[in-house]
Design a protein around this motif. Structure first.
Motif, PDB file in Angstrom:
ATOM      1  N   ARG A  68       3.056   6.016  -5.691  1.00 36.70           N
ATOM      2  CA  ARG A  68       2.939   6.046  -7.038  1.00 36.70           C
ATOM      3  C   ARG A  68       1.634   6.917  -7.510  1.00 36.70           C
ATOM      4  O   ARG A  68       1.760   7.652  -8.384  1.00 36.70           O
ATOM      5  N   LYS A  69       0.493   6.873  -6.838  1.00 42.54           N
ATOM      6  CA  LYS A  69      -0.729   7.409  -7.307  1.00 42.54           C
ATOM      7  C   LYS A  69      -0.608   8.863  -6.812  1.00 42.54           C
ATOM      8  O   LYS A  69      -1.273   9.756  -7.700  1.00 42.54           O
ATOM      9  N   VAL A  70       0.082   9.255  -5.727  1.00 40.71           N
ATOM     10  CA  VAL A  70       0.095  10.792  -5.281  1.00 40.71           C
ATOM     11  C   VAL A  70       1.337  11.450  -6.013  1.00 40.71           C
ATOM     12  O   VAL A  70       1.504  12.836  -5.678  1.00 40.71           O
ATOM     13  N   GLU A  71       2.339  10.869  -6.392  1.00 40.14           N
ATOM     14  CA  GLU A  71       3.509  11.583  -6.614  1.00 40.14           C
ATOM     15  C   GLU A  71       3.213  12.533  -7.646  1.00 40.14           C
ATOM     16  O   GLU A  71       3.947  13.610  -7.654  1.00 40.14           O
ATOM     17  N   PRO A  72       2.718  12.405  -8.966  1.00 39.14           N
ATOM     18  CA  PRO A  72       2.402  13.320  -9.869  1.00 39.14           C
ATOM     19  C   PRO A  72       1.864  14.545  -9.145  1.00 39.14           C
ATOM     20  O   PRO A  72       2.045  15.794  -9.742  1.00 39.14           O
ATOM     21  N   THR A 114       0.804  -1.148   0.072  1.00 38.26           N
ATOM     22  CA  THR A 114       0.073  -0.010   0.016  1.00 38.26           C
ATOM     23  C   THR A 114       0.867   1.287  -0.012  1.00 38.26           C
ATOM     24  O   THR A 114       0.411   2.406  -0.531  1.00 38.26           O
ATOM     25  N   VAL A 115       1.913   1.170   0.707  1.00 33.15           N
ATOM     26  CA  VAL A 115       2.790   2.479   0.519  1.00 33.15           C
ATOM     27  C   VAL A 115       3.469   2.617  -1.000  1.00 33.15           C
ATOM     28  O   VAL A 115       3.358   3.940  -1.187  1.00 33.15           O
ATOM     29  N   THR A 116       3.708   1.669  -1.532  1.00 28.16           N
ATOM     30  CA  THR A 116       4.270   1.875  -2.931  1.00 28.16           C
ATOM     31  C   THR A 116       3.070   2.404  -3.928  1.00 28.16           C
ATOM     32  O   THR A 116       3.257   3.231  -4.776  1.00 28.16           O
ATOM     33  N   LEU A 117       1.825   1.540  -3.697  1.00 29.56           N
ATOM     34  CA  LEU A 117       0.867   2.050  -4.361  1.00 29.56           C
ATOM     35  C   LEU A 117       0.469   3.604  -4.125  1.00 29.56           C
ATOM     36  O   LEU A 117      -0.055   4.416  -5.214  1.00 29.56           O
ATOM     37  N   LEU A 120       4.937  12.124   3.993  1.00 27.64           N
ATOM     38  CA  LEU A 120       3.784  12.150   4.630  1.00 27.64           C
ATOM     39  C   LEU A 120       2.555  11.214   3.777  1.00 27.64           C
ATOM     40  O   LEU A 120       1.905  10.488   4.648  1.00 27.64           O
ATOM     41  N   LEU A 121       2.474  11.601   2.631  1.00 30.58           N
ATOM     42  CA  LEU A 121       1.172  11.057   2.128  1.00 30.58           C
ATOM     43  C   LEU A 121       1.390   9.501   1.945  1.00 30.58           C
ATOM     44  O   LEU A 121       0.590   8.680   1.876  1.00 30.58           O
TER      45      LEU A 121
END
Length: 302
Positions: free
Chosen positions: A70-74, A64-67, A91-92
């Motif tokens: 990946r989702k919030v980085e952009p 879940t951390v990697t997911l 944080l996120l």
């Protein structure tokens, strides 16, 4: 009203007497006992309604951390200067909690407010196909409290091309978290991670959600513009807190820009520079429904 009736009223509606007058003792003791009994009753009712449910497997093998990263980085790369991005990402990437049979009891025990616990209980019940607690229970897919984003396991079953309620809830963290809490410098005019108008918080989250999906799918400006047009014809935000037209316009402008995240933020910034507003309420993501006519106001139903 006796304590038994108070418990049943809370389970059915999520409301309770703030003064806890049905319980004995002074005010502090009444509140302690009431909150303990109401929370425990909520946990027992959730367990009763899910006792015969299937074992949950949707999170097996998911980091879940990697997911989340990946989702919030952009979104983080587009909204924050380079020197601040790592702190916000740290944080996120640890902020998202998927509600599962393994953690629901702990989540209900640790949530700050009884009303939030009731909402989270219904979010979980909906995700596992169990009966909700009351006829007025909200059909939620996500809920943010402070810097924690609670997300339904229905996330992994979502088929809408523009839905990503992980990103939606993460977007709410920006107005829930102060800069100094993640080690960033703070000024009188820059107290929160992002300065978002109180009335525009849901608009901001919905626009970020849709734009994140457009970026994932559209490899060129032309493709992103086409996807934004598709979104405009199918957007179905059955949420009385937002104008569908306003969200659609923000997404279209973002899709045409080099950095669409800043365009969304500019549309949702306070209209004056009088300072920032405090964030004290949790933000929720409502269940999506069918297509909506963009010629009129959005439907007030969830």
């Amino acid at each position: 009203m006796g304590t038994a009736n108070e418990v049943q009223h809370f389970l059915r509606t999520g409301d309770h007497d703030a003064h806890c007058r049905a319980w004995p003792g002074d005010r502090i003791e009444r509140e302690r006992r009431a909150h303990e009994e109401l929370r425990q009753a909520l946990i027992e009712e959730v367990q009763r309604r899910t006792a015969t449910g299937p074992v949950e497997e949707r999170l097996q093998g998911v980091d879940t951390v990697t997911l989340t990263r990946r989702k919030v980085e952009p979104m983080v790369r587009g909204l924050f200067p380079a020197l601040e991005q790592d702190a916000v990402l740290s944080l996120l990437e640890n902020s998202v909690v998927f509600l599962t049979p393994a953690n629901i009891v702990e989540v209900l025990l640790e949530s700050s407010w009884l009303s939030t616990a009731w909402d989270l209980a219904n979010l979980y019940l909906l995700s596992v196909g169990a009966e909700l607690l009351g006829p007025e229970a909200p059909q939620l897919l996500g809920l943010s409290e402070g810097t924690t984003c609670y997300v339904s396991l229905s996330y992994f079953d979502e088929t809408s091309p523009f839905a990503d309620y992980l990103v939606h809830e993460a977007a709410h963290v920006f107005h829930n978290c102060k800069r100094h809490d993640v080690g960033l410098p703070e000024t009188r005019r820059r107290e929160w991670l992002l300065n978002i108008d109180y009335r525009k918080r849901e608009t901001f989250a919905y626009a970020c959600e849709a734009y994140s999906r457009i970026l994932e799918t559209g490899g060129s400006r032309q493709a992103r513009m086409a996807l934004a047009n598709d979104y405009a014809t199918s957007a179905a935000l059955c949420d009385e807190r937002v104008s569908v037209r306003e969200v659609v316009e923000a997404v279209r402008e973002a899709a045409a820009a080099r950095n669409g995240w800043t365009r969304i933020l500019a549309r949702c910034a306070p209209s004056t520079s009088a300072g920032t507003r405090a964030s004290v309420t949790a933000a929720t993501t409502a269940q999506r429904h069918g297509p909506e006519d963009l010629s009129g106001p959005p439907s007030p139903t969830r």
